[in-house]
Structure formats: structure tokens, C-alpha cells
Design an enzyme around this catalytic site. Structure first.
Site, PDB file in Angstrom:
ATOM      1  N   ASP A  17       0.759  -1.155  -0.035  1.00 26.08           N
ATOM      2  CA  ASP A  17       0.009  -0.065  -0.155  1.00 26.08           C
ATOM      3  C   ASP A  17       0.897   1.155   0.086  1.00 26.08           C
ATOM      4  OD1 ASP A  17      -3.175   0.603   0.934  1.00 26.08           O
ATOM      5  OD2 ASP A  17      -1.719   2.130   1.085  1.00 26.08           O
ATOM      6  N   ASN A  29     -12.726  -3.249   2.689  1.00 25.89           N
ATOM      7  CA  ASN A  29     -13.747  -2.030   2.926  1.00 25.89           C
ATOM      8  C   ASN A  29     -14.912  -2.160   1.883  1.00 25.89           C
ATOM      9  OD1 ASN A  29     -12.280  -1.083   5.277  1.00 25.89           O
ATOM     10  ND2 ASN A  29     -10.867   0.396   3.974  1.00 25.89           N
ATOM     11  N   GLY A  50     -15.935   2.588   3.995  1.00 27.11           N
ATOM     12  CA  GLY A  50     -14.857   3.459   3.708  1.00 27.11           C
ATOM     13  C   GLY A  50     -14.129   3.033   2.557  1.00 27.11           C
ATOM     14  N   GLN A  51     -14.843   2.384   1.703  1.00 20.81           N
ATOM     15  CA  GLN A  51     -14.005   1.923   0.317  1.00 20.81           C
ATOM     16  C   GLN A  51     -13.791   3.544  -0.398  1.00 20.81           C
ATOM     17  OE1 GLN A  51     -16.096  -1.024  -1.988  1.00 20.81           O
ATOM     18  NE2 GLN A  51     -14.515  -1.438  -3.276  1.00 20.81           N
ATOM     19  N   HIS A  96     -10.387  -5.321  -3.084  1.00 18.22           N
ATOM     20  CA  HIS A  96      -8.836  -5.451  -2.718  1.00 18.22           C
ATOM     21  C   HIS A  96      -9.191  -5.614  -0.861  1.00 18.22           C
ATOM     22  CE1 HIS A  96      -9.951  -1.056  -2.236  1.00 18.22           C
ATOM     23  NE2 HIS A  96      -9.165  -1.135  -1.024  1.00 18.22           N
ATOM     24  N   HIS A 128      -6.961  -5.804   2.509  1.00 18.25           N
ATOM     25  CA  HIS A 128      -5.742  -5.095   3.237  1.00 18.25           C
ATOM     26  C   HIS A 128      -5.054  -6.161   4.164  1.00 18.25           C
ATOM     27  CE1 HIS A 128      -6.809  -0.676   2.321  1.00 18.25           C
ATOM     28  NE2 HIS A 128      -8.080  -1.204   2.217  1.00 18.25           N
TER      29      HIS A 128
HETATM   30  P1  AMP Z   1      -9.578   1.576   0.517  1.00 16.49           P
HETATM   31  O1  AMP Z   1     -10.073   2.797   1.338  1.00 16.49           O
HETATM   32  O2  AMP Z   1     -10.284   0.087   1.151  1.00 16.49           O
HETATM   33  O3  AMP Z   1     -10.420   1.746  -1.018  1.00 16.49           O
HETATM   34  O4  AMP Z   1      -8.403   1.563   0.154  1.00 16.49           O
HETATM   35  C1  AMP Z   1      -7.527   2.003  -0.787  1.00 16.49           C
HETATM   36  C2  AMP Z   1      -6.048   1.667  -0.625  1.00 16.49           C
HETATM   37  O5  AMP Z   1      -5.522   2.004  -1.642  1.00 16.49           O
HETATM   38  C3  AMP Z   1      -5.716   3.068   0.387  1.00 16.49           C
HETATM   39  O6  AMP Z   1      -5.076   2.320   1.865  1.00 16.49           O
HETATM   40  C4  AMP Z   1      -4.383   3.683  -0.573  1.00 16.49           C
HETATM   41  O7  AMP Z   1      -3.411   4.028   0.313  1.00 16.49           O
HETATM   42  C5  AMP Z   1      -3.949   2.694  -1.405  1.00 16.49           C
HETATM   43  N1  AMP Z   1      -3.605   3.227  -2.741  1.00 16.49           N
HETATM   44  C6  AMP Z   1      -4.084   4.078  -3.674  1.00 16.49           C
HETATM   45  N2  AMP Z   1      -3.660   4.195  -4.566  1.00 16.49           N
HETATM   46  C7  AMP Z   1      -2.439   3.455  -4.780  1.00 16.49           C
HETATM   47  C8  AMP Z   1      -1.247   3.126  -5.280  1.00 16.49           C
HETATM   48  N3  AMP Z   1      -0.999   3.672  -6.650  1.00 16.49           N
HETATM   49  N4  AMP Z   1      -0.369   2.015  -4.904  1.00 16.49           N
HETATM   50  C9  AMP Z   1      -0.644   1.313  -3.906  1.00 16.49           C
HETATM   51  N5  AMP Z   1      -1.582   1.622  -2.798  1.00 16.49           N
HETATM   52  C10 AMP Z   1      -2.366   2.592  -3.294  1.00 16.49           C
END
Ligand code: AMP
Length: 118
Positions: free
Chosen positions: A28, A82, A88-89, A95, A97
Site C-alpha cells: 500500500d 472495506n 470506507g471504500q 481489494h 488489506h
Molecule cells: P480503500 O479505502 O479500502 O479503498 O483502500 C484503498 C487503498 O489503496 C488505500 O489504503 C490507499 O493508500 C491505497 N492506494 C491508492 N493508490 C495506490 C497506489 N497507486 N499504490 C498502492 N496503494 C494505493
């Protein structure tokens, strides 16, 4: 096309941990724990609610491999997805985490009525 599909296609770089035909794991960009990995199906499902349950078998096996590769299988980790607005997505490409590398806290997670959960 989501930002994660652009990572899958190679248009946007990532710090890759593991990949196979169906799934990709990468660090991340904004880690919330010493180890913070995102695990995605390459096929674009909007969220967990819309995923084909059949792919979860392969995703489970892949996730276990990633945890082992990073040495988290013994120490433990947290796996979160999420889902949608209240979840909170932010990126609308399913994906998970994978968080670990230290003892993780488990505080109240809601902004409202927090007293109910204490
Ligand atoms: P969510 O809030 O569950 O949709 O999480 C999205 C996640 O994607 C967040 O933790 C961001 O830090 C991560 N993220 C967004 N863009 C990138 C990227 N280019 N490379 C790696 N992680 C990313």
C-alpha cells in the site's frame, strides 16, 4: 478503469510482493501498519458484495501464501476489506488489506454513537 487495473496492466507501477494469473499483491502506498499489503483479483470486481464467490477459494490460498512469504503466518495479521460507502471504500476495485508487523489496535471504528461500542 480503476487505478488498480492500471497497476495490473503495468500503466502505473507498484511495489509487487506476489503475482499469479489471477491475483496480485503489492505494498500500500500509504501504509497503516509496518506491513500493509493490498491483495486484488486482476479481474475488476467493484467490491466484496459483487465478487463471484468462486474466486474467493483462489484468493484465500493466494493470501495465505503472501502472509507466509512476509513471515506473518506465525506472528499474525489482520485481513480487511472495506465495502462501499459506510465501509470506507475509496478504490472501487475489490481489494483486501493485509496488515501486520506489530500488535494492531482494535479501537472503536465508528465516528457516530461511539459510546455504544465502548
Ligand atoms: P480503500 O479505502 O479500502 O479503498 O483502500 C484503498 C487503498 O489503496 C488505500 O489504503 C490507499 O493508500 C491505497 N492506494 C491508492 N493508490 C495506490 C497506489 N497507486 N499504490 C498502492 N496503494 C494505493
Amino acid at each position: 478503469m480503476t487505478i488498480f487495473s492500471k497497476i495490473v496492466s503495468g500503466e502505473i507501477p507498484c511495489n509487487k510482493v506476489l503475482e499469479n494469473e489471477e491475483f496480485l499483491a503489492f505494498h500500500d502506498i500509504n501504509p497503516k501498519a509496518p506491513v500493509h499489503i493490498l491483495i486484488i483479483p486482476k479481474k475488476e470486481y467493484k467490491c466484496f458484495q459483487e465478487v463471484d464467490p468462486k474466486i474467493m477459494v483462489g484468493l484465500t490460498e493466494f493470501t495465505q501464501k503472501v502472509a507466509k512469504l512476509l513471515g506473518l503466518d506465525e506472528s499474525g495479521y489482520r485481513l480487511i476489506t472495506n465495502n462501499g460507502s459506510d465501509g470506507g471504500q475509496e478504490v472501487m476495485h475489490l481489494h483486501f488489506h493485509l496488515l501486520g508487523g506489530s500488535k494492531l489496535s482494535w479501537n472503536h471504528l465508528s465516528d457516530s454513537d461511539s459510546h455504544k461500542f465502548l
